[in-house]
Write a protein that holds these residues in place. Structure first.
Motif, PDB file in Angstrom:
ATOM      1  N   ARG A 163       0.845  -1.193   0.000  1.00 24.16           N
ATOM      2  CA  ARG A 163       0.000   0.000   0.000  1.00 24.16           C
ATOM      3  C   ARG A 163       0.883   1.246   0.000  1.00 24.16           C
ATOM      4  NH1 ARG A 163      -3.962  -1.097   4.949  1.00 24.16           N
ATOM      5  NH2 ARG A 163      -2.033  -1.939   5.824  1.00 24.16           N
ATOM      6  N   LEU A 164       0.513   2.181  -0.837  1.00 28.73           N
ATOM      7  CA  LEU A 164       1.305   3.396  -1.004  1.00 28.73           C
ATOM      8  C   LEU A 164       1.041   4.363   0.138  1.00 28.73           C
ATOM      9  CD1 LEU A 164       3.171   5.063  -2.885  1.00 28.73           C
ATOM     10  CD2 LEU A 164       1.091   5.925  -3.989  1.00 28.73           C
ATOM     11  N   ILE A 165       2.114   4.848   0.748  1.00 33.65           N
ATOM     12  CA  ILE A 165       1.992   5.768   1.879  1.00 33.65           C
ATOM     13  C   ILE A 165       2.088   7.215   1.391  1.00 33.65           C
ATOM     14  CG2 ILE A 165       2.899   6.428   4.141  1.00 33.65           C
ATOM     15  CD1 ILE A 165       4.255   3.652   4.255  1.00 33.65           C
ATOM     16  N   HIS A 166       3.208   7.555   0.803  1.00 33.52           N
ATOM     17  CA  HIS A 166       3.452   8.876   0.228  1.00 33.52           C
ATOM     18  C   HIS A 166       4.368   8.702  -0.972  1.00 33.52           C
ATOM     19  CE1 HIS A 166       1.896  11.831   3.182  1.00 33.52           C
ATOM     20  NE2 HIS A 166       2.263  10.972   4.127  1.00 33.52           N
ATOM     21  N   TYR A 167       4.386   9.697  -1.823  1.00 35.97           N
ATOM     22  CA  TYR A 167       5.336   9.681  -2.915  1.00 35.97           C
ATOM     23  C   TYR A 167       5.828  11.086  -3.220  1.00 35.97           C
ATOM     24  CZ  TYR A 167       1.443  11.086  -5.977  1.00 35.97           C
ATOM     25  OH  TYR A 167       0.385  11.748  -6.550  1.00 35.97           O
ATOM     26  N   SER A 168       6.903  11.158  -3.962  1.00 41.40           N
ATOM     27  CA  SER A 168       7.501  12.445  -4.313  1.00 41.40           C
ATOM     28  C   SER A 168       7.766  12.483  -5.812  1.00 41.40           C
ATOM     29  CB  SER A 168       8.812  12.642  -3.549  1.00 41.40           C
ATOM     30  OG  SER A 168       9.497  13.772  -4.039  1.00 41.40           O
ATOM     31  N   TYR A 169       7.430  13.598  -6.422  1.00 45.01           N
ATOM     32  CA  TYR A 169       7.671  13.764  -7.853  1.00 45.01           C
ATOM     33  C   TYR A 169       8.707  14.846  -8.122  1.00 45.01           C
ATOM     34  CZ  TYR A 169       3.828  17.018  -6.829  1.00 45.01           C
ATOM     35  OH  TYR A 169       3.011  17.969  -6.254  1.00 45.01           O
ATOM     36  N   GLY A 170       9.474  15.170  -7.097  1.00 43.10           N
ATOM     37  CA  GLY A 170      10.564  16.120  -7.236  1.00 43.10           C
ATOM     38  C   GLY A 170      10.962  16.649  -5.876  1.00 43.10           C
ATOM     39  N   VAL A 171      12.069  17.379  -5.847  1.00 43.64           N
ATOM     40  CA  VAL A 171      12.519  17.957  -4.582  1.00 43.64           C
ATOM     41  C   VAL A 171      11.432  18.874  -4.032  1.00 43.64           C
ATOM     42  CG1 VAL A 171      14.221  19.476  -3.517  1.00 43.64           C
ATOM     43  CG2 VAL A 171      14.946  17.786  -5.217  1.00 43.64           C
ATOM     44  N   LYS A 172      11.078  18.623  -2.798  1.00 37.99           N
ATOM     45  CA  LYS A 172      10.050  19.371  -2.055  1.00 37.99           C
ATOM     46  C   LYS A 172       8.631  19.151  -2.596  1.00 37.99           C
ATOM     47  CE  LYS A 172      13.156  23.090  -0.549  1.00 37.99           C
ATOM     48  NZ  LYS A 172      13.622  22.330   0.606  1.00 37.99           N
ATOM     49  N   ASP A 173       8.466  18.276  -3.573  1.00 38.00           N
ATOM     50  CA  ASP A 173       7.139  17.973  -4.117  1.00 38.00           C
ATOM     51  C   ASP A 173       6.711  16.587  -3.674  1.00 38.00           C
ATOM     52  OD1 ASP A 173       8.088  19.582  -7.173  1.00 38.00           O
ATOM     53  OD2 ASP A 173       6.838  20.378  -5.546  1.00 38.00           O
ATOM     54  N   THR A 174       5.709  16.529  -2.806  1.00 37.68           N
ATOM     55  CA  THR A 174       5.242  15.244  -2.306  1.00 37.68           C
ATOM     56  C   THR A 174       3.726  15.207  -2.320  1.00 37.68           C
ATOM     57  OG1 THR A 174       5.158  15.942   0.021  1.00 37.68           O
ATOM     58  CG2 THR A 174       7.256  15.056  -0.785  1.00 37.68           C
TER      59      THR A 174
ATOM     60  N   GLU B 265      -2.380   5.955  -0.406  1.00 37.68           N
ATOM     61  CA  GLU B 265      -3.600   5.324   0.121  1.00 37.68           C
ATOM     62  C   GLU B 265      -3.680   5.347   1.644  1.00 37.68           C
ATOM     63  OE1 GLU B 265      -4.047   1.317  -2.052  1.00 37.68           O
ATOM     64  OE2 GLU B 265      -1.932   1.867  -2.264  1.00 37.68           O
ATOM     65  N   VAL B 266      -2.539   5.257   2.319  1.00 41.93           N
ATOM     66  CA  VAL B 266      -2.527   5.079   3.771  1.00 41.93           C
ATOM     67  C   VAL B 266      -1.566   6.075   4.417  1.00 41.93           C
ATOM     68  CG1 VAL B 266      -3.300   2.683   3.806  1.00 41.93           C
ATOM     69  CG2 VAL B 266      -0.871   3.177   3.494  1.00 41.93           C
TER      70      VAL B 266
END
Lengths: 112, 109
Positions: A44-55, A59-60
Motif C-alpha cells: 500500500r502506497l503511503i506517500h510519494y515524491s515527484y521532485g525535490v520538495k514535491d510530495t 492510500e494510507v
C-alpha cells in the motif's frame, strides 16, 4: 538493488516514539515512493515524491509524513509510532511517472 | 482502497507446468505492471503493458490486458522451481503505481 539504500534495515521501537526511515538513491530518478507491506494487504502506497520538495499522499498516509530536500533522499517519519504501524516498509524509485519501479530491500519496523 | 486484486491468492504447480495469475483493477490506468517478490526481498519488475496494448511477451512471460474488463493476466510457461515467489500487479497512473494483494506461486520440483 538499482542503487537504492534503505536505513535502518531493522528497527524495534516503543509506542509513542518518533521514527524516521531513510531512502537514499544514486540513480538521480525523479520519483520516489514509500510503501508498506502487510500480510493480506499486499503493498500500500503511503506517500510519494515527484521532485525535490514535491510530495503527495498515497492510500494510507495517516500518521506518516515525508520530506525530500535533495533528489537522492526521501525520508519517512512516523511522528508517534503505533503498533498498527508495525510493518515492512519499502522505498521505490522511478525515472518517469507511472513507470517501472526499482525497489529497495525494505525496513522491518516493529512497534511494541 | 487498493488498486488491484490478484487471483488466485495461492497457486501450487509442478515444475514444467504453466502458471496463470489474474489481476483486476479499479480505476483508469496508463499501464499495468507485474512484479515478482522472493521471500524477504524487495519487488522486482517483470513486465509492463501499456493501456493501448493487448498482449506482451518477455521470455517465458506472457501478459494480456483487457481495459474494458479492467483485468490482466500473467502466464509463466514451463515453470521452474526458481519461479517460486509472490507475484503482484500494479496499476500505473496519476504519477504513482498502486498494487494488489499478490499471488503466491509455489513450483514443486
Amino acid at each position: 538493488d538499482a542503487g537504492i539504500t534503505q536505513s535502518p534495515r531493522h528497527k524495534v521501537t516503543e509506542t509513542g516514539t518518533p521514527v524516521t526511515l531513510r531512502c537514499h538513491q544514486t540513480e538521480n530518478h525523479r520519483y520516489m515512493y514509500w510503501y508498506r507491506q502487510d500480510p493480506g494487504h499486499g503493498l500500500r502506497l503511503i506517500h510519494y515524491s515527484y521532485g525535490v520538495k514535491d510530495t503527495d499522499k498515497g492510500e494510507v498516509s495517516d500518521g506518516y509524513s515525508v520530506s525530500r530536500s535533495k533528489t537522492e533522499d526521501f525520508l519517512l517519519t512516523l511522528e508517534s509510532a503505533t503498533s498498527s504501524q508495525t510493518s515492512v516498509y519499502f522505498c521505490a524509485i522511478s525515472e518517469a511517472r507511472d513507470e517501472k519501479l526499482f525497489f529497495g530491500s525494505g525496513t522491518q519496523l516493529s512497534v511494541l | 482502497s487498493q488498486q488491484g486484486e490478484e487471483d488466485p491468492q495461492a497457486l501450487s504447480i509442478q515444475e514444467g507446468e504453466n502458471a496463470t495469475m489474474n489481476c483486476s483493477y479499479k480505476t483508469s490506468i496508463n499501464n499495468l505492471q507485474w512484479y515478482r517478490q522472493n521471500s524477504g526481498r524487495g519487488l522486482v519488475h517483470l513486465i509492463l503493458i501499456r493501456s493501448n496494448e493487448r498482449e506482451k511477451h518477455s521470455g517465458r512471460l506472457r501478459v494480456t490486458l483487457d481495459t474494458s474488463k479492467k483485468s490482466s493476466s500473467l502466464l509463466i510457461t514451463a515453470s521452474r522451481a526458481a519461479d517460486t515467489a509472490s507475484y503482484f500487479c500494479g496499476g500505473g497512473g496519476y504519477q504513482k503505481v498502486t498494487f494488489g494483494t499478490g499471488t503466491k506461486l509455489q513450483v514443486i520440483p
